[in-house]
Each structure stands twice: as C-alpha cells, then as structure tokens.
Motif scaffolding. Sequence first.
Motif, PDB file in Angstrom:
ATOM      1  N   VAL A 125       0.862  -1.184   0.000  1.00  0.00           N
ATOM      2  CA  VAL A 125       0.000   0.000   0.000  1.00  0.00           C
ATOM      3  C   VAL A 125       0.896   1.231   0.000  1.00  0.00           C
ATOM      4  N   ALA A 126       0.709   2.079  -0.994  1.00  0.00           N
ATOM      5  CA  ALA A 126       1.519   3.293  -1.101  1.00  0.00           C
ATOM      6  C   ALA A 126       1.069   4.338  -0.085  1.00  0.00           C
TER       7      ALA A 126
ATOM      8  N   GLY B  84      -2.486   5.690   0.437  1.00  0.00           N
ATOM      9  CA  GLY B  84      -3.459   4.654   0.143  1.00  0.00           C
ATOM     10  C   GLY B  84      -4.003   4.070   1.435  1.00  0.00           C
TER      11      GLY B  84
ATOM     12  N   ASP C 109       5.067   4.210   2.666  1.00  0.00           N
ATOM     13  CA  ASP C 109       4.893   3.053   1.796  1.00  0.00           C
ATOM     14  C   ASP C 109       5.078   1.799   2.636  1.00  0.00           C
TER      15      ASP C 109
ATOM     16  N   TYR D 131      -7.269   0.612  -1.460  1.00  0.00           N
ATOM     17  CA  TYR D 131      -7.487   1.872  -2.161  1.00  0.00           C
ATOM     18  C   TYR D 131      -6.151   2.537  -2.447  1.00  0.00           C
ATOM     19  N   ASN D 132      -5.951   2.979  -3.684  1.00  0.00           N
ATOM     20  CA  ASN D 132      -4.741   3.739  -3.983  1.00  0.00           C
ATOM     21  C   ASN D 132      -4.891   5.138  -3.407  1.00  0.00           C
TER      22      ASN D 132
END
Length: 211
Positions: A16-17, A20, A170, A200-201
């Motif tokens: 997940v970034a 996000g 991140d 979710y981004n």
Amino acid sequence: MEAIKLTARTSTAIRVARGGALQVINTHGSQVADTWAVLQGDPDHGLSMEHTRAIHGRLHVRAGDVLLDDRRQPLLAITEDTSPGIHDTLIPACSAARYRELGYKGEEDHDNCSANYGHALTSVGLPVPARTPSPLNLFMNVPVDIEGHFTFAAPVSQPGDFVVLEALEDVVLIVSACPQDMAPVNGESQEPQDVELRVYNPAEQAERKNS
C-alpha cells in the motif's frame, strides 16, 4: 479499488503506497484479523503495539489514532471504524505452541497466525524475522478487569463492520484471518470465517475521505 476475499485461517500481504488505505471488513461480524505493517523500503521496521500504546496511554486504538512503528514514527492512521472500537493490542499472534497449550493433539501443527505472518512475507519476497511482532488484533475482544486480569471473549463487532487503515508511509500490510478454534476469540461458535479486504490507492482514498 481492489477487493480481496481472505479465506478463513489464511493470510495475505498487500503493498500500500503512502496515502493509500486498506479496509478490513468483518463480513460475518465475529472474525478477528491479526494485522501487521512493515516499511516497504526497510522491512526490519514496522508497526509496534508497544509504542502505539505508550503514545496514546490506553489499550484500545480508535478512529483518528495514529499507529507508530518501532522507532516511534507514524506508520498508519485509523481513518474509519464502524465497529464498537474493541480491538486488542496486548495479545501476541497465536502459534503452534499456543494450540498445544490449549490441548491440540494433531500430528501437524495447528494453523496459526505466526506461521501465516511468515507465509505472507515470503509471498511478496520479504524476509521472515526470527520473532513474530505483536499484531493489531482487529475486532478481538480481551476484557481487562480492575485488577488487571484479562479474558478472551467473543467479538462485539457486527456483520459488515469495518476499519480503514491509511498508510502514512509506503508499507506492506499483512492480515491473517485468525485460525483460533479452541477459544471464543472468533465468536462463541469458535469457527474461523472469511473477511473481506479492500485496497485503495492514494487517489481513491483521498476521494473517500472527501466524499
């Protein structure tokens, strides 16, 4: 948005970034989801329940809380929680040894969250540490009395309740649908069940927060 059905007793690791989010949905209402996070660029460091408890001064985390890593740096934020907010930060991940303590006699090790943590890390090419860190046990109900004694009780969450964890760095998030079937951790039926994950981004999470 990516939807993932996490089968009972299994685990997954999800990148997940920053910005996000991961939504953990308690589909049936009574399933505990052991949850960890490590930094993508430095997986030796990750979510720390000890440091998170210290900064908030309480045992339960709630919507609006920031969760810290082992260097006291913000790692995740709980942006939504539709459950009653009972999540455990004290109890370590279950292990093969724990099930033997409870009387398990099988020739093979009982499914357990410690092993699931290692399997999930391996699946995304990350090393498995010698010691499993303590997880955030989403939806797990561990009442503590005035004398400091605790018990394992059925979750108070309802079907469809969810928690949203937003990444402040991140991260790789690891979730295990706890295999506990020898105590009421996953409800009075002691039957592990599936959970749903939604990823979710950053743009999707920003839209959700602003809607």
